[in-house]
Write a protein that holds these residues in place. Structure first.
Motif, PDB file in Angstrom:
ATOM      1  N   ALA A 112      10.068  14.827  33.225  1.00 27.38           N
ATOM      2  CA  ALA A 112       8.527  15.337  33.404  1.00 27.38           C
ATOM      3  C   ALA A 112       8.063  14.365  34.643  1.00 27.38           C
ATOM      4  CB  ALA A 112       7.939  15.232  32.117  1.00 27.38           C
ATOM      5  N   LEU A 113       8.228  13.142  34.539  1.00 27.32           N
ATOM      6  CA  LEU A 113       7.833  12.273  35.680  1.00 27.32           C
ATOM      7  C   LEU A 113       8.385  12.729  36.862  1.00 27.32           C
ATOM      8  CD1 LEU A 113       6.118   9.970  36.586  1.00 27.32           C
ATOM      9  CD2 LEU A 113       8.036   8.552  35.993  1.00 27.32           C
ATOM     10  N   ALA A 114       9.791  12.705  37.004  1.00 27.60           N
ATOM     11  CA  ALA A 114      10.519  13.200  38.260  1.00 27.60           C
ATOM     12  C   ALA A 114      10.014  14.652  38.947  1.00 27.60           C
ATOM     13  CB  ALA A 114      11.864  13.428  37.898  1.00 27.60           C
ATOM     14  N   LEU A 115       9.968  15.602  37.897  1.00 27.16           N
ATOM     15  CA  LEU A 115       9.255  16.826  38.539  1.00 27.16           C
ATOM     16  C   LEU A 115       8.006  16.774  38.949  1.00 27.16           C
ATOM     17  CD1 LEU A 115      11.055  19.346  36.064  1.00 27.16           C
ATOM     18  CD2 LEU A 115      11.566  18.858  38.385  1.00 27.16           C
ATOM     19  N   ARG A 116       6.967  16.041  38.416  1.00 26.00           N
ATOM     20  CA  ARG A 116       5.590  15.855  38.720  1.00 26.00           C
ATOM     21  C   ARG A 116       5.564  15.090  40.000  1.00 26.00           C
ATOM     22  NH1 ARG A 116       1.699  15.935  40.607  1.00 26.00           N
ATOM     23  NH2 ARG A 116      -0.678  15.363  39.867  1.00 26.00           N
ATOM     24  N   ILE A 163       1.852   7.216  34.568  1.00 21.33           N
ATOM     25  CA  ILE A 163       2.929   6.440  35.450  1.00 21.33           C
ATOM     26  C   ILE A 163       2.831   6.883  36.884  1.00 21.33           C
ATOM     27  CG2 ILE A 163       5.383   5.804  35.952  1.00 21.33           C
ATOM     28  CD1 ILE A 163       5.937   6.185  32.896  1.00 21.33           C
ATOM     29  N   ASP A 164       2.527   5.968  37.988  1.00 23.12           N
ATOM     30  CA  ASP A 164       2.513   6.066  39.172  1.00 23.12           C
ATOM     31  C   ASP A 164       1.194   7.248  39.638  1.00 23.12           C
ATOM     32  OD1 ASP A 164       4.693   4.838  39.907  1.00 23.12           O
ATOM     33  OD2 ASP A 164       5.838   6.591  39.778  1.00 23.12           O
ATOM     34  N   GLY A 165       0.251   7.105  38.676  1.00 24.96           N
ATOM     35  CA  GLY A 165      -1.029   7.878  38.786  1.00 24.96           C
ATOM     36  C   GLY A 165      -0.741   9.484  38.567  1.00 24.96           C
ATOM     37  N   LEU A 166       0.267   9.987  37.822  1.00 19.99           N
ATOM     38  CA  LEU A 166       0.562  11.376  37.962  1.00 19.99           C
ATOM     39  C   LEU A 166       0.261  11.905  36.766  1.00 19.99           C
ATOM     40  CD1 LEU A 166       4.085  10.886  39.625  1.00 19.99           C
ATOM     41  CD2 LEU A 166       1.985  11.669  40.830  1.00 19.99           C
ATOM     42  N   ARG A 167      -0.812  11.626  35.845  1.00 18.65           N
ATOM     43  CA  ARG A 167      -1.075  12.466  34.703  1.00 18.65           C
ATOM     44  C   ARG A 167      -1.933  13.595  35.095  1.00 18.65           C
ATOM     45  NH1 ARG A 167      -4.137   8.953  30.412  1.00 18.65           N
ATOM     46  NH2 ARG A 167      -5.596   8.385  32.141  1.00 18.65           N
ATOM     47  N   PRO A 168      -1.782  14.634  34.367  1.00 19.01           N
ATOM     48  CA  PRO A 168      -0.816  14.911  33.692  1.00 19.01           C
ATOM     49  C   PRO A 168       0.610  15.364  34.319  1.00 19.01           C
ATOM     50  CG  PRO A 168      -2.144  16.857  33.859  1.00 19.01           C
ATOM     51  CD  PRO A 168      -2.556  15.763  34.637  1.00 19.01           C
ATOM     52  N   TYR A 169       1.964  14.949  33.609  1.00 18.14           N
ATOM     53  CA  TYR A 169       3.020  15.362  34.054  1.00 18.14           C
ATOM     54  C   TYR A 169       3.209  16.805  33.914  1.00 18.14           C
ATOM     55  CZ  TYR A 169       3.568  10.391  32.997  1.00 18.14           C
ATOM     56  OH  TYR A 169       3.258   8.992  32.930  1.00 18.14           O
ATOM     57  N   VAL A 170       2.580  17.381  32.958  1.00 20.13           N
ATOM     58  CA  VAL A 170       2.530  18.727  32.963  1.00 20.13           C
ATOM     59  C   VAL A 170       1.053  19.467  32.421  1.00 20.13           C
ATOM     60  CG1 VAL A 170       3.952  20.922  32.021  1.00 20.13           C
ATOM     61  CG2 VAL A 170       4.981  18.825  32.003  1.00 20.13           C
ATOM     62  N   LYS A 171       0.665  20.278  33.242  1.00 23.10           N
ATOM     63  CA  LYS A 171      -0.531  20.882  32.708  1.00 23.10           C
ATOM     64  C   LYS A 171      -0.434  21.780  31.444  1.00 23.10           C
ATOM     65  CE  LYS A 171      -2.597  20.911  37.374  1.00 23.10           C
ATOM     66  NZ  LYS A 171      -4.054  20.173  37.184  1.00 23.10           N
ATOM     67  N   ASP A 172      -1.363  21.792  30.674  1.00 24.37           N
ATOM     68  CA  ASP A 172      -1.467  22.434  29.459  1.00 24.37           C
ATOM     69  C   ASP A 172      -1.154  23.931  29.560  1.00 24.37           C
ATOM     70  OD1 ASP A 172      -2.295  20.335  28.190  1.00 24.37           O
ATOM     71  OD2 ASP A 172      -4.118  21.257  27.266  1.00 24.37           O
ATOM     72  N   GLU A 173      -1.639  24.678  30.630  1.00 24.27           N
ATOM     73  CA  GLU A 173      -1.448  25.827  30.854  1.00 24.27           C
ATOM     74  C   GLU A 173       0.010  26.315  31.374  1.00 24.27           C
ATOM     75  OE1 GLU A 173      -4.038  24.253  34.389  1.00 24.27           O
ATOM     76  OE2 GLU A 173      -3.948  23.958  32.287  1.00 24.27           O
TER      77      GLU A 173
END
Length: 293
Positions: A112-116, A163-173
């Motif tokens: 999830a982090l990698a893709l974000r 992590i790395d300021g990337l929140r959220p890694y995936v959006k709810d929608e």
């Protein structure tokens, strides 16, 4: 949309982490870290004609925990997510389709982090449980394998969710959850923006509506082995009746993998300690081969 579909560039990477699970009994260590070995012993890598990317070795599991301690093994999980993300990024940069063999559900944070880090990606989440526990719906947090979907969507401590300021890694929608069958778990989604299809309903068209949209660069597939009915596969930490049979899971995975934008897959929670003759690992390997080949 950056389209990558599974073909001859399947790349298997072991993610043998049990950091996100509680011990099944005092003094024990969750056995799901052995699952990659069991699946390999069933011939998975060769049968997929996949490249072998080896393993990302996790930090040491610490069993001691009490309410108020925060996420069990939390800092270790965050560190592991970074390492796993780096390996997933390299596989994808080389044109590969990563197939991660877990381990527990907390390994989801790595891909999830990698893709974000490279865009906006959706998530197909196949699980018997919501894995959506957070302080908004629970008096305390504990094992990340029961919280990983909450963490991936930005609910939880910053060191895990940002992590790395990337929140959220995936959006709810951008999430669709399939296979949850406990009414209490389903209630966890009632005030969220997540799409969910309970029980054994298989609706790839509904999944397509969520996962294949112009604003998305693709999507990841998370498969918890407990999405299968315990009559089919019981070697998991929390077996829950009413799940999919092998044919239904194979059909669902094939449908998801056929959608444009499938970017990778992880499989988690199989516990070889509960599968003494290896037959359940062999069954799960059969499902993955049938779906991915």
């Amino acid at each position: 949309m950056n389209i990558l579909t599974p073909d001859k560039d399947l790349v298997v990477l072991d993610a043998p982490s049990n950091l996100g699970l509680r011990p099944l009994s005092p003094g024990t260590v969750p056995g799901c870290y052995k699952a990659p070995w069991a699946l390999r012993d069933a011939g998975l890598v060769q049968r997929l004609n996949a490249k072998d990317a080896g393993a990302v070795v996790p930090p040491r599991y610490v069993a001691t925990w009490k309410p108020g301690d925060g996420v069990r093994n939390g800092p270790a999980i965050a560190a592991y997510a970074r390492k796993l993300a780096g390996r997933v990024e390299r596989i994808r940069a080389d044109g590969g389709f990563p197939v991660l063999l877990g381990g527990d559900c907390s390994i989801l944070l790595g891909p999830a982090l990698a893709l974000r880090g490279s865009g906006r990606y959706g998530l197909a989440y196949l699980d018997a449980h919501s894995d959506f526990r957070h302080l908004g719906n629970s008096p305390y947090v504990g094992a990340a394998a029961g919280e990983d979907l909450a963490l991936a969507t930005g609910r939880g401590d910053d060191y895990l969710t940002d992590i790395d300021g990337l929140r959220p890694y995936v959006k709810d929608e951008d999430v669709i959850v399939l296979g949850v069958r406990d009414e209490e778990d389903l209630q966890d989604f009632s005030d969220s923006g997540l799409t969910f299809i309970p029980g054994t309903d298989i609706d790839v068209d509904r999944a397509k509506d969520v996962l294949v949209r112009d604003e998305l660069d693709g999507f990841w597939i998370h498969v918890d082995a407990d999405v299968l009915d315990p009559a089919v596969l019981s070697a998991v930490d929390s077996p829950t009746p009413g799940g999919l049979d092998a044919a239904q899971l194979t059909e669902l995975l094939r449908g998801l993998l056929a959608l444009p934008g499938a970017a990778g897959l992880d499989v988690t929670i199989l516990d070889p300690d509960l599968d003494e003759d290896g037959s359940q690992a062999a069954l799960l390997a059969d499902i993955l081969v049938s779906a991915l080949s």
